[in-house]
Design a protein around this motif. Structure first.
Motif, PDB file in Angstrom:
ATOM      1  N   THR A 101     -10.081   8.408 -16.794  1.00 15.55           N
ATOM      2  CA  THR A 101     -10.273   9.667 -16.060  1.00 15.55           C
ATOM      3  C   THR A 101     -11.720   9.913 -15.649  1.00 15.55           C
ATOM      4  O   THR A 101     -11.985  10.674 -14.723  1.00 15.55           O
ATOM      5  N   LYS A 130      -5.106   3.737  -8.714  1.00 16.78           N
ATOM      6  CA  LYS A 130      -6.302   4.577  -8.603  1.00 16.78           C
ATOM      7  C   LYS A 130      -7.354   4.267  -9.667  1.00 16.78           C
ATOM      8  O   LYS A 130      -8.541   4.436  -9.436  1.00 16.78           O
ATOM      9  N   ALA A 131      -6.915   3.851 -10.851  1.00 10.03           N
ATOM     10  CA  ALA A 131      -7.875   3.585 -11.936  1.00 10.03           C
ATOM     11  C   ALA A 131      -7.218   2.683 -12.975  1.00 10.03           C
ATOM     12  O   ALA A 131      -6.007   2.730 -13.171  1.00 10.03           O
ATOM     13  N   ASN A 164       0.805  -1.233   0.000  1.00  7.71           N
ATOM     14  CA  ASN A 164       0.000   0.000   0.000  1.00  7.71           C
ATOM     15  C   ASN A 164       0.834   1.278   0.000  1.00  7.71           C
ATOM     16  O   ASN A 164       0.337   2.342   0.379  1.00  7.71           O
ATOM     17  N   VAL A 195      -1.444   5.323 -11.306  1.00  8.70           N
ATOM     18  CA  VAL A 195      -0.869   4.962 -10.005  1.00  8.70           C
ATOM     19  C   VAL A 195      -0.473   6.211  -9.226  1.00  8.70           C
ATOM     20  O   VAL A 195      -0.125   7.244  -9.797  1.00  8.70           O
ATOM     21  N   LEU A 196      -0.525   6.082  -7.899  1.00 13.43           N
ATOM     22  CA  LEU A 196      -0.202   7.195  -6.999  1.00 13.43           C
ATOM     23  C   LEU A 196       0.709   6.670  -5.898  1.00 13.43           C
ATOM     24  O   LEU A 196       0.435   5.618  -5.306  1.00 13.43           O
ATOM     25  N   TRP A 247      -1.081   9.366 -11.400  1.00  9.18           N
ATOM     26  CA  TRP A 247      -2.389   9.928 -11.017  1.00  9.18           C
ATOM     27  C   TRP A 247      -2.217  11.373 -10.564  1.00  9.18           C
ATOM     28  O   TRP A 247      -1.205  11.729  -9.951  1.00  9.18           O
ATOM     29  N   ASN A 248      -3.221  12.207 -10.852  1.00 10.70           N
ATOM     30  CA  ASN A 248      -3.201  13.592 -10.376  1.00 10.70           C
ATOM     31  C   ASN A 248      -4.619  14.014 -10.044  1.00 10.70           C
ATOM     32  O   ASN A 248      -5.556  13.719 -10.787  1.00 10.70           O
ATOM     33  N   ASN A 249      -4.779  14.702  -8.897  1.00 10.71           N
ATOM     34  CA  ASN A 249      -6.120  15.150  -8.483  1.00 10.71           C
ATOM     35  C   ASN A 249      -6.672  16.230  -9.401  1.00 10.71           C
ATOM     36  O   ASN A 249      -7.886  16.418  -9.493  1.00 10.71           O
ATOM     37  N   HIS A 273       2.292   7.047  -2.128  1.00 10.43           N
ATOM     38  CA  HIS A 273       2.070   7.702  -0.832  1.00 10.43           C
ATOM     39  C   HIS A 273       3.401   8.045  -0.156  1.00 10.43           C
ATOM     40  O   HIS A 273       3.412   8.545   0.961  1.00 10.43           O
ATOM     41  N   GLU A 282      -0.582   3.132  -4.751  1.00  7.69           N
ATOM     42  CA  GLU A 282      -2.006   2.791  -4.892  1.00  7.69           C
ATOM     43  C   GLU A 282      -2.407   2.851  -6.371  1.00  7.69           C
ATOM     44  O   GLU A 282      -2.041   3.789  -7.084  1.00  7.69           O
TER      45      GLU A 282
END
Length: 516
Positions: free
Chosen positions: A329, A221-222, A216, A235-236, A273-275, A238, A219
């Motif tokens: 997205t 994300k999609a 973990n 991917v992101l 990944w980006n918010n 942490h 992560e």
């Protein structure tokens, strides 16, 4: 004791409870007993759990009124046989052991086999119901019409043809790795369903190959897949010291190649990944370069402008790249080249300038200045603060005030013309008051045949939204308007007298509607 030994052997072989096997045997003996003594009798069988002895009995219920002589007796008869008998008690008559004939033995065997199979299926379901979302390994047991039955060791699962990768073929004895996407209890047929095309199959494969995902630290994300052809995974990390893309690719691509190999050469784009939606969409369209993005938050659409030589790369073969980016997205993506965007922008500027020149009676220089400052409609100019308008280079307060006055005068003329057209179409005042629409919106209603309260009440919410367009009410507001228009329908049976509609003049419209 032989019976108990058989039950123990079956229970061990099928990995089910011994008592369930014995209960199946009891039901089989019971069925054979009813075949011999008559199906109308209440015959019950019991196997002694210690000695293996079979006890066969007939049960008679004590009732007030006998409806079935084979299974019921009166209280008086019961008390002769058993002192203190009362309603609801059973008289139990032991029966001699039965000698199983060929037919009875066959029937008993079928019952036992069926009950054992049911118990085995129940055990399988209970064992796998909480394993939804796992990857399992198994051996191909058989292939029927492209559907693959997989032996998981303690259970069987089905891998349907449409859950296989394109051009993928298995034969008996092949090893197969797949994702459990559904486990459901069914009377017959498979109950564990596998997939190799599910997006989460790829995510789980990465989790097996990349320790950071398993721990973990990274992560997923999609995931978006075009099974067997191409996929994108976001991917992101942490941990700021770990590059999520590099970790998933691995040394010389070893980690991603292990996943690609399992997926029959499916090409995988690993995306950070980006918010921020614009940045994420730009990343998702890789390897294409993006020059500019324009967001429409309300409709979750995003317009992407790419250099002319990047258009085919951004769209991808048969639209694959943009389709996968859209799935990844969650935004609808429209792609334009810089030339197309430039042409469209020029056309928009030309149209807006023309509108301002006509509506405000100004020359093209002032009209272009207003467009350049971002004004898109006459309403914006009419209701903007004078100070803000005066800040435009070359304008002062007197020019700004004059522009506002001309804009307001234009809107007044347009509203008067629209109101005359509304009256010409026969749209009633009560409709105007109830909907709160502008005169131009009321003209749209009239042109679509909505002229009275009853016409409005006959619409559905989405129809009203469609007629009035983007500047009209939301679907929820439209539904409220329509329910208010229907109120007079429920205010009595005498032609709508006494109807208290939400706007002035509504009782009259209610009477007209009732007479109509």
């Amino acid at each position: 004791m032989e019976l108990l030994q058989v039950a123990d052997a079956v229970a061990r072989e099928k990995n089910i409870d011994r008592d369930e096997v014995l209960e199946a045997m009891e039901q089989a003996i019971q069925k054979a007993g009813r075949s011999k003594y008559g199906h109308e009798h209440d015959i019950r069988a019991r196997i002694d759990r210690k000695t293996g002895d079979i006890h066969l009995t007939r049960h008679l219920e004590v009732v007030e009124t006998v409806e079935n002589e084979a299974t019921q007796v009166t209280l008086a008869y019961a008390q002769k046989r058993k002192a203190g008998a009362k309603f609801g008690d059973f008289l139990v008559d032991p029966l001699p052991p039965i000698d199983f004939g060929r037919i009875a033995a066959q029937t008993a065997k079928q019952v036992i086999v069926q009950k054992v199979r049911d118990a085995e299926r129940k055990r399988q379901f209970n064992e796998y119901k909480d394993r939804n979302g796992e990857i399992v390994n198994g051996l191909v047991k058989r292939v029927e019409y492209g559907n693959v039955t997989v032996d998981l060791g303690r259970a069987e699962a089905i891998l349907r043809r449409d859950e296989l990768l394109p051009r993928e073929h298995f034969k008996n004895g092949d090893r197969v790795r797949a994702y459990i996407y559904d486990v459901r209890e069914e009377a017959r047929g498979p109950q564990i369903f596998l997939s190799r095309t599910h997006p989460m199959f790829m995510a789980k494969l990465f989790a097996q190959e990349v320790p950071e995902i398993y721990d973990n630290i990274i992560e997923i994300k999609a995931v978006a897949r075009d099974p067997g052809s191409r996929a994108k995974i976001a991917v992101l990390s942490h941990d700021s010291s770990i590059d999520p893309v590099g970790a998933c690719v691995g040394m010389r691509g070893s980690r991603v190649q292990a996943v690609v190999g399992e997926l029959q050469g499916e090409k995988i784009d690993i995306i950070p990944w980006n918010n921020e939606a614009p940045t994420f969409v730009v990343n998702a369209l890789a390897p294409a370069e993006v020059a500019k993005v324009v967001l429409d938050d309300e409709n979750r659409r995003i317009e992407v402008v790419v250099p002319d030589d990047q258009l085919s790369l951004a769209i991808g073969r048969r639209g694959q790249n943009v389709r996968l980016a859209s799935m990844l997205t969650g935004w609808d993506i429209d792609i334009l080249t810089e030339n197309e965007e430039s042409e469209r922008r020029s056309e928009e500027i030309h149209n807006r300038s023309g509108l301002f020149m006509q509506a405000l009676d100004v020359d093209d220089v002032i009209a272009h200045l207003l467009v350049a400052e971002g004004f898109t409609s006459v309403e914006e100019i009419a209701y903007v603060e004078t100070e803000e308008l005066a800040e435009i280079e070359g304008f002062d307060e007197s020019v700004a005030d004059e522009l506002k006055q001309r804009a307001l005068a234009f809107l007044d003329v347009r509203e008067t013309e629209a109101n005359d057209r509304r009256l010409e179409l026969g749209v009633e005042d009560v409709v105007a008051e109830l909907t709160g629409c502008t005169a131009s919106q009321l003209v749209k209603l009239g042109e679509n045949g909505v002229k009275t309260l009853d016409d409005l009440a006959d619409l559905a919410g989405d129809e009203l939204v469609e007629i009035l367009g983007k500047d009209g009410p939301t679907e929820e507001e439209a539904n409220e308007i329509i329910m208010a228009a229907r109120a007079h329908w429920f205010d009595g049976e005498n032609g709508g007298e006494g109807a208290e509609a939400p706007a002035g003049g509504a009782p009259k419209a209610g009477e007209q509607g009732a007479q109509a």
